[in-house]
Motif scaffolding. Structure first.
Motif, PDB file in Angstrom:
ATOM      1  N   THR A  36      20.630 -18.057  -9.363  1.00  0.00           N
ATOM      2  CA  THR A  36      19.835 -18.600 -10.457  1.00  0.00           C
ATOM      3  C   THR A  36      18.498 -19.163 -10.001  1.00  0.00           C
ATOM      4  O   THR A  36      17.648 -19.458 -10.829  1.00  0.00           O
ATOM      5  CB  THR A  36      20.627 -19.715 -11.175  1.00  0.00           C
ATOM      6  N   ARG A  77      19.606 -25.454 -20.642  1.00  0.00           N
ATOM      7  CA  ARG A  77      18.677 -26.517 -21.007  1.00  0.00           C
ATOM      8  C   ARG A  77      18.925 -27.070 -22.405  1.00  0.00           C
ATOM      9  O   ARG A  77      18.190 -27.935 -22.861  1.00  0.00           O
ATOM     10  CB  ARG A  77      17.245 -25.991 -20.940  1.00  0.00           C
ATOM     11  N   GLU A 131      19.282 -19.329 -19.447  1.00  0.00           N
ATOM     12  CA  GLU A 131      18.384 -20.460 -19.242  1.00  0.00           C
ATOM     13  C   GLU A 131      18.359 -21.362 -20.469  1.00  0.00           C
ATOM     14  O   GLU A 131      18.366 -22.602 -20.350  1.00  0.00           O
ATOM     15  CB  GLU A 131      16.979 -19.943 -18.939  1.00  0.00           C
TER      16      GLU A 131
END
Length: 612
Positions: free
Chosen positions: A158, A202, A198
């Protein structure tokens, strides 16, 4: 030239992998989650090829080549009353007539200890193949799960994920335009997957509201499962009432109410679960697992609710419903007396029939010449093993036909309607209702798993089942690949599949365990039919092992085997295995934690170096 040869040889090895290029093309357009289904289907195809090789090479072919021919025994001959319709298409499609009295089913096989000039031990081979297929399936599923678990221990992929994809994704050795298009689509799909990952990492959420919605979603799912189980129980009770009053007094719906209700539940409940899952706000990969688990519980609960509701009806009927009696025994209900009582009646009737051949008296003079009777005219007892095998074959064939019809109607005709009527419709059909369908990963995976469970459960009674399943999987691969590329669109949120299919494998292992229990119970506890199958004349099927040890091995080997199979030795061995598994599991967890700590240290050292 040497490097070119190596590259061409690698391409040749990739081309030799069945359907590899098709799966790569699907992955490039639909993502790794859809491709994981086709990888799982290919893996299932390989397993069934091994099972087909065992049953075909060690059971069906020896009986067809070296066993007694058709018409030599009553068990190998169509009864006189059924000869007129034995070759009708409807009869053969129902796997009766000549199909029933063939190597496709258990009852055709003779109980001779050896057959042919090779002295092939057919009962022993039939027993060992049945046990061996179960053992091989357990071994290969657990081995695959272990290998997938080892593959999860890779490095961190990642960090600088988008930079790596941007500057290192393209393969500059590509020279084929079609391959370049697929690679371009694959890179685009991988960016979509990375963006979703992603965003999920988040995402900020209200933890209290999320917990409340997830509890509410699970409560609604449990209510749906309980309601479907109660509905099936209620409908089966109604069908028993209709049967007692006479089905001819009722219409089509009352006669087919149970099947229709189960089909409708299987059709609409997954859609309801999909709506419920939108409340939980899980990562798409986790949401898929919850969806799979709920549909799995729905199918399994409906099946066992149906079986339990039939217990009262089974208690009222004779052993012609023995396919369900097997499940009753599996659930702890002893129905063995029905079979034994009916077999006693049949044996008594056969004694009367034999006496009638001698003008009503049974001769005491053993030197009397035998009376020649055509095998088609000899009365025979119930062969419940063949009945069970026929039920499983019919279920497999009907499930296959349903799958193909669903693809042609639900995907192809829907896509044709949207494509050609979009220009003359009141609203945009492509982005509104009905739109193009998405590939149903959860439904297709569970269909594969439950179909394989039927193969494991029924192959002991119908050796032809692995061959039917191989044909089904082979055609499904081509038909579903075509349907995905021509009729489906990618999901709105393309997500990256996990590196292993262990969640699929865990469900498959659970189904394998549930499918094995009825077959093992049949082998160990239920007396085989007295006049059909390779174990006729024995009290239990496993007695063929003792018979082989007695006739084909020295006496000391039989004693050693008897000591080794003593429960006093087996139970401590099982306990030692359980303790060893517990120790290895604890050790692997400690190693995994140590690897995570080491990874964190390496990341901190790298970040410090970047700051410097």
């Amino acid at each position: 030239k040497w490097m070119k040869f190596q590259r061409d040889f690698e391409n040749f090895k990739t081309a030799c992998i069945p359907w590899e290029m098709k799966i790569k093309e699907i992955e490039s357009h639909f993502g790794s989650s859809v491709a994981s289904y086709f990888i799982f289907l290919r893996w299932m195809y390989g397993i069934n090829m091994i099972l087909f090789g065992l049953t075909f090479g060690l059971v069906m072919v020896p009986e067809a080549l070296m066993g007694k021919p058709y018409g030599s025994l009553p068990r190998k001959t169509v009864p006189r009353a059924e000869e007129a319709s034995a070759m009708n298409f409807a009869t053969l499609w129902d796997f009766s007539g000549f199909a029933q009295y063939s190597v496709l089913f258990y009852g055709y096989y003779n109980n001779q200890r050896t057959i042919g000039w090779l002295k092939f031990r057919m009962p022993l081979s039939y027993f060992l193949v049945g046990v061996g297929t179960i053992g091989y399936s357990f071994m290969i599923v657990i081995r695959t799960m272990a290998r997938n678990a080892n593959e999860e221990g890779g490095g961190d992929d990642t960090s600088f994920n988008f930079s790596w994809k941007m500057f290192t994704s393209w393969d500059y050795l590509i020279g084929n335009p079609e391959t370049a298009d697929n690679k371009f689509a694959s890179i685009t799909t991988s960016f979509k997957e990375a963006i979703v990952e992603e965003q999920e990492s988040r995402k900020e959420e209200n933890i209290h509201l999320t917990r409340f919605l997830r509890v509410l979603a699970n409560f609604l799912a449990l209510c749906t499962l309980a309601g479907s189980g109660y509905l099936i129980f209620f409908v089966v009770r109604r069908s028993q009432k209709f049967a007692l009053e006479g089905l001819e007094n009722y219409g089509w719906w009352e006669r087919n109410e149970v099947n229709m209700v189960m089909s409708l539940l299987g059709m609409f409940c997954p859609t309801l679960f999909d709506v419920i899952s939108s409340l939980e706000n899980y990562h798409p990969r986790i949401a898929l697992r919850w969806q799979l688990g709920r549909i799995f519980a729905l199918f399994l609960g409906n099946l066992y609710t149906f079986i339990i509701a039939l217990m009262d009806e089974i208690n009222l009927k004779a052993s012609y419903l023995l396919p369900f009696i097997i499940f009753n025994m599996y659930l702890g209900k002893d129905e063995d007396f029905q079979t034994l009582e009916e077999e006693k009646i049949v044996k008594y009737n056969m004694t009367i029939w034999e006496a009638s051949l001698y003008n009503g008296t049974i001769p005491e003079n053993s030197t009397a010449p035998p009376i020649q009777v055509d095998p088609a005219d000899v009365p025979r007892g119930p062969c419940w093993e063949t009945m069970v095998g026929q039920e499983f074959v019919r279920l497999t064939v009907s499930d296959t036909m349903t799958t193909y019809i669903t693809i042609l109607i639900g995907d192809f005709l829907r896509a044709v309607f949207v494509r050609f009527f979009n220009y003359c419709w009141c609203w945009d059909l492509e982005y509104g209702f009905p739109s193009y369908s998405e590939f149903d990963i959860s439904g297709n995976v569970l269909g594969l798993i439950f179909n394989q469970g039927m193969i494991w459960m029924g192959s002991f009674y119908a050796p032809c089942l692995p061959a039917i399943n191989v044909f089904r999987l082979h055609t499904s691969m081509y038909l579903q690949c075509w349907a995905v590329m021509c009729c489906n669109v990618p999901q709105e949120r393309v997500f990256k599949a996990s590196r292993s299919n262990n969640f699929y494998m865990a469900m498959l292992l659970f189904i394998l365990f549930l499918s094995t229990l009825p077959a093992v119970y049949t082998i160990v506890s239920i007396p085989p039919s007295f006049d059909c199958g390779p174990f006729s004349g024995k009290t239990r099927m496993f007695e063929v092992i003792a018979e082989t040890l007695e006739h084909d091995f020295p006496s000391w080997f039989g004693k050693v085997f008897g000591y080794a199979s003593n429960p006093g030795l087996i139970l401590p061995f099982i306990l030692l295995m359980v303790l060893s598994i517990y120790y290895l599991n604890a050790t692997s967890k400690s190693y995994k934690e140590a690897n995570l700590e080491l990874k964190k240290k390496l990341q901190s050292v790298r970040n410090r170096g970047l700051l410097i």
